[in-house]
Design an enzyme around this catalytic site. Structure first.
Site, PDB file in Angstrom:
ATOM      1  N   ARG A  47       0.822  -1.215   0.000  1.00 50.80           N
ATOM      2  CA  ARG A  47       0.000   0.000   0.000  1.00 50.80           C
ATOM      3  C   ARG A  47       0.857   1.267   0.000  1.00 50.80           C
ATOM      4  NH1 ARG A  47      -5.212  -1.153   2.257  1.00 50.80           N
ATOM      5  NH2 ARG A  47      -5.888  -3.099   1.263  1.00 50.80           N
ATOM      6  N   ASP A 157     -16.540   8.252   6.213  1.00 52.17           N
ATOM      7  CA  ASP A 157     -15.381   7.371   6.060  1.00 52.17           C
ATOM      8  C   ASP A 157     -14.143   8.166   6.431  1.00 52.17           C
ATOM      9  OD1 ASP A 157     -15.069   4.469   4.633  1.00 52.17           O
ATOM     10  OD2 ASP A 157     -13.234   5.631   4.398  1.00 52.17           O
TER      11      ASP A 157
END
Length: 289
Positions: A47, A157
């Site tokens: 990532r 979020d």
């Protein structure tokens, strides 16, 4: 460490020590409450490697130094966005939507005699927006009277990139190909497909407000909710954090309100006034038919 994993690390573009991994995962935990065990090291590397390339860095040591510098406030946002998992799809865990429609029908029926014609939903951990759009389209289809109510969905979020995608309401057209009926007809009635893209209609988007929110921080909302969706989010937290969140969700529900968790998120500890009714579907207080 196995010989195979040692060979894999030697082939990596960037050096990434266990100490650097622990530093990053500790920072992620302090920022988000997300627990990343040793088995997540490859995931963290994958990532963040792209971010290192963007910054022109040659090692994770340099990246850790950046996070220790005065510029760390800007970079922690990129770190959180990179680590946060965003796996979702339209009408995931369909049993929740059947319960949702039944609950909304009961609420609108009970409140039709009152001046309170408000129905509020919170999609916590909404990712790229498929969940709140699924909620909105299904309810507008099954409980059409909500279109004239104060029917609002708060979609929150941590990842700002995902929130921006949700606000746009544009997805690949093939995102609905594997959806079972009657859900496929529901989404088809509330979107336009042009070329390879699916566009959510404005009349649906008008019911949804996207906002960044860290679940571990103070929640600014003042009103209580009829429904809260928090699915496949709790699995990333430790037990104490999970229990605290469920308690806070329960406090944010109206009496009789509904809480939906993910399929693997059964609760071993929960508030006394939160009762299980079906698979990972809970109601606050006793629910009458």
């Amino acid at each position: 460490m196995t010989q195979q994993s040692t060979i894999a690390e030697r082939k990596r573009e960037f050096s990434f020590t266990h100490e650097e991994f622990k530093k990053l995962t500790s920072l992620v935990y302090s920022l988000t409450g997300i627990v990343l065990g040793d088995h997540k090291k490859d995931m963290v590397y994958g990532r963040l490697a792209r971010r290192l390339r963007e910054l022109g860095m040659r090692s994770f040591s340099q990246y850790c130094d950046l996070l220790d510098s005065k510029r760390s406030d800007d970079e922690t946002g990129f770190l959180v966005n990179a680590i946060t998992t965003n796996l979702t799809k339209f009408y995931r865990e369909s049993h929740h939507f059947e319960s949702l429609a039944a609950h909304a029908q009961k609420v609108t029926r009970d409140r039709s005699r009152l001046s309170d014609k408000t129905f509020l939903v919170w999609s916590a951990g909404c990712s790229s927006g498929e969940e709140p759009y699924s909620i909105a389209t299904y309810l507008l289809s099954k409980v059409p009277s909500l279109s004239s109510w104060n029917f609002k969905i708060l979609a929150t979020d941590l990842d700002t990139n995902m929130l921006n995608k949700g606000k746009a309401g544009v997805y690949k057209a093939d995102a609905i190909q594997s959806i079972d009926e009657p859900f496929k007809s529901v989404i088809s009635d509330h979107c336009n497909i042009r070329g390879d893209s699916l566009y959510i209609k404005e009349k649906v988007k008008n019911h949804i407000h996207f906002k960044q929110l860290n679940l571990l921080h103070q929640w600014p909302m003042k009103k209580k909710y009829d429904v809260i969706f928090c699915r496949n989010v709790l699995i990333y937290f430790d037990t104490q954090t999970k229990n605290n969140l469920v308690s806070r969700y329960t406090d944010m529900l109206r009496d009789g309100g509904m809480l939906c968790l993910g399929h693997s998120e059964s609760l071993h500890e929960k508030p006394e006034n939160l009762h299980l009714h079906g698979r990972t579907t809970y109601f606050k207080g006793e629910v009458s038919s």
